[in-house]
Scaffold this active site. Structure first.
Site, PDB file in Angstrom:
ATOM      1  N   LYS A  32       0.671  -1.145   0.030  1.00  0.00           N
ATOM      2  CA  LYS A  32       0.242   0.140  -0.248  1.00  0.00           C
ATOM      3  C   LYS A  32       0.862   1.245  -0.535  1.00  0.00           C
ATOM      4  CE  LYS A  32      -2.354   1.847   3.343  1.00  0.00           C
ATOM      5  NZ  LYS A  32      -1.341   2.968   3.998  1.00  0.00           N
ATOM      6  N   ASP A  59      -2.859   4.087  -1.878  1.00  0.00           N
ATOM      7  CA  ASP A  59      -4.238   4.390  -0.289  1.00  0.00           C
ATOM      8  C   ASP A  59      -4.331   6.456  -0.666  1.00  0.00           C
ATOM      9  OD1 ASP A  59      -5.672   4.801   0.764  1.00  0.00           O
ATOM     10  OD2 ASP A  59      -4.219   4.057   2.908  1.00  0.00           O
ATOM     11  N   LYS A  61      -6.559   8.081  -0.266  1.00  0.00           N
ATOM     12  CA  LYS A  61      -9.054   8.932  -0.137  1.00  0.00           C
ATOM     13  C   LYS A  61      -8.841  10.152  -0.765  1.00  0.00           C
ATOM     14  CE  LYS A  61      -7.541   6.317   4.261  1.00  0.00           C
ATOM     15  NZ  LYS A  61      -6.005   5.985   4.415  1.00  0.00           N
ATOM     16  N   ASP A  64     -13.659  15.135  -2.787  1.00  0.00           N
ATOM     17  CA  ASP A  64     -13.542  16.706  -3.569  1.00  0.00           C
ATOM     18  C   ASP A  64     -14.958  16.639  -3.993  1.00  0.00           C
ATOM     19  OD1 ASP A  64     -12.752  19.103  -4.718  1.00  0.00           O
ATOM     20  OD2 ASP A  64     -10.570  18.813  -3.868  1.00  0.00           O
ATOM     21  N   PRO A  66     -17.095  16.141  -7.567  1.00  0.00           N
ATOM     22  CA  PRO A  66     -16.759  15.209  -8.034  1.00  0.00           C
ATOM     23  C   PRO A  66     -16.005  15.536  -9.947  1.00  0.00           C
ATOM     24  CG  PRO A  66     -19.307  15.228  -7.964  1.00  0.00           C
ATOM     25  CD  PRO A  66     -18.316  16.315  -6.965  1.00  0.00           C
ATOM     26  N   THR A 119     -10.526   3.672  10.918  1.00  0.00           N
ATOM     27  CA  THR A 119     -10.843   2.892  12.039  1.00  0.00           C
ATOM     28  C   THR A 119      -9.788   3.287  13.203  1.00  0.00           C
ATOM     29  OG1 THR A 119      -8.167   1.562  10.563  1.00  0.00           O
ATOM     30  CG2 THR A 119      -9.935   0.236  10.605  1.00  0.00           C
ATOM     31  N   ARG A 211       2.102  -2.024  10.570  1.00  0.00           N
ATOM     32  CA  ARG A 211       3.455  -1.502  11.696  1.00  0.00           C
ATOM     33  C   ARG A 211       3.708  -2.859  12.798  1.00  0.00           C
ATOM     34  NH1 ARG A 211       0.729   4.366  14.453  1.00  0.00           N
ATOM     35  NH2 ARG A 211      -1.243   3.282  13.122  1.00  0.00           N
TER      36      ARG A 211
END
Length: 236
Positions: A32, A59, A61, A64, A66, A119, A211
């Site tokens: 990732k 990744d 994310k 904004d 469309p 998460t 981690r």
């Protein structure tokens, strides 16, 4: 090579990420690439990883309007990675635009994944700071449902929502789950964590592990332990 366990390359530079891969013989494992590394190195880091046969989850994310997301995804599609993501909280029109951008930018089968509830969040943060009512699991399922209708191929969610999301969106709808920890690892800033075996039994398709591997004394051994626990989850 296992195509299910993605290692988070949370390093500030390509040289550090490459050194980690080389030092611990993690050649070719799925990875990732997040904001920290991509914003420093740009698309070149993707090309270097592809040359070494790494499957890639980019990744970033996106969240904004469309039109902006559509155009950004059109550019990202040309990188031909395995997965990219947007925030589901951007709404159905934005998710539809992201899908349109991917399809118009390349013929490569890049999966569009929508992030539900991070998460690192729990009920207190969601209710009191974001003013989103209800509990985390119900909101994650609701976001997954409309992301599915809007063209997403799956979602980023915690392990604890994965089974319910599968029940609502179908067994082929991808559940990508971060917050994975080995039994004796620290949780750090993650609130909703789980072991690989529990993740497998609870409906996860793809794990994102950071981690618990990168901070381990022997990262290659830790990666193999994650794979072993994942396989045990399938057998039990």
């Amino acid at each position: 090579m296992n195509q299910t366990i993605y290692l988070s390359l949370d390093f500030p530079t390509w040289n550090e990420a490459k050194h980690f891969i080389d030092q611990h013989d993690l050649y070719g494992v799925p990875v990732k690439v997040g904001m920290e590394l991509f914003y420093r190195e740009g698309p070149d880091v993707i090309e270097k990883l592809k040359q070494d046969n790494h499957a890639i989850f980019l990744d970033l994310k996106l969240h904004d309007i469309p039109t902006t997301v559509r155009n950004a995804m059109k550019n990202l599609a040309r990188l031909e990675v395995d997965m990219v993501n947007v925030h589901a909280l951007g709404g159905s029109e934005m998710i539809q635009a992201a899908k349109e951008g991917l399809l118009s930018g390349s013929q490569y089968d890049t999966k569009l994944i929508a992030v539900t509830i991070l998460t690192s969040m729990d009920h207190t943060i969601m209710n009191n700071e974001l003013l989103i009512q209800g509990n985390v699991q119900d909101n994650a399922v609701r976001l997954s449902e409309f992301a599915n209708r809007s063209g997403a191929d799956g979602v980023v969610c915690s392990v604890h929502e994965a089974k319910r999301i599968k029940a609502v969106c179908g067994s082929s709808y991808l559940t990508v789950t971060p917050g994975i920890r080995l039994q004796d690892a620290e949780t750090n800033d993650q609130k909703r964590v789980a072991t690989p075996a529990f993740a497998r039994k609870n409906g996860s398709d793809i794990l994102v592990v950071g981690r618990t591997i990168t901070n381990a004394q022997d990262p290659k051994k830790a990666y193999n332990k994650v794979v072993e626990e994942w396989n045990c989850g399938a057998e039990s």
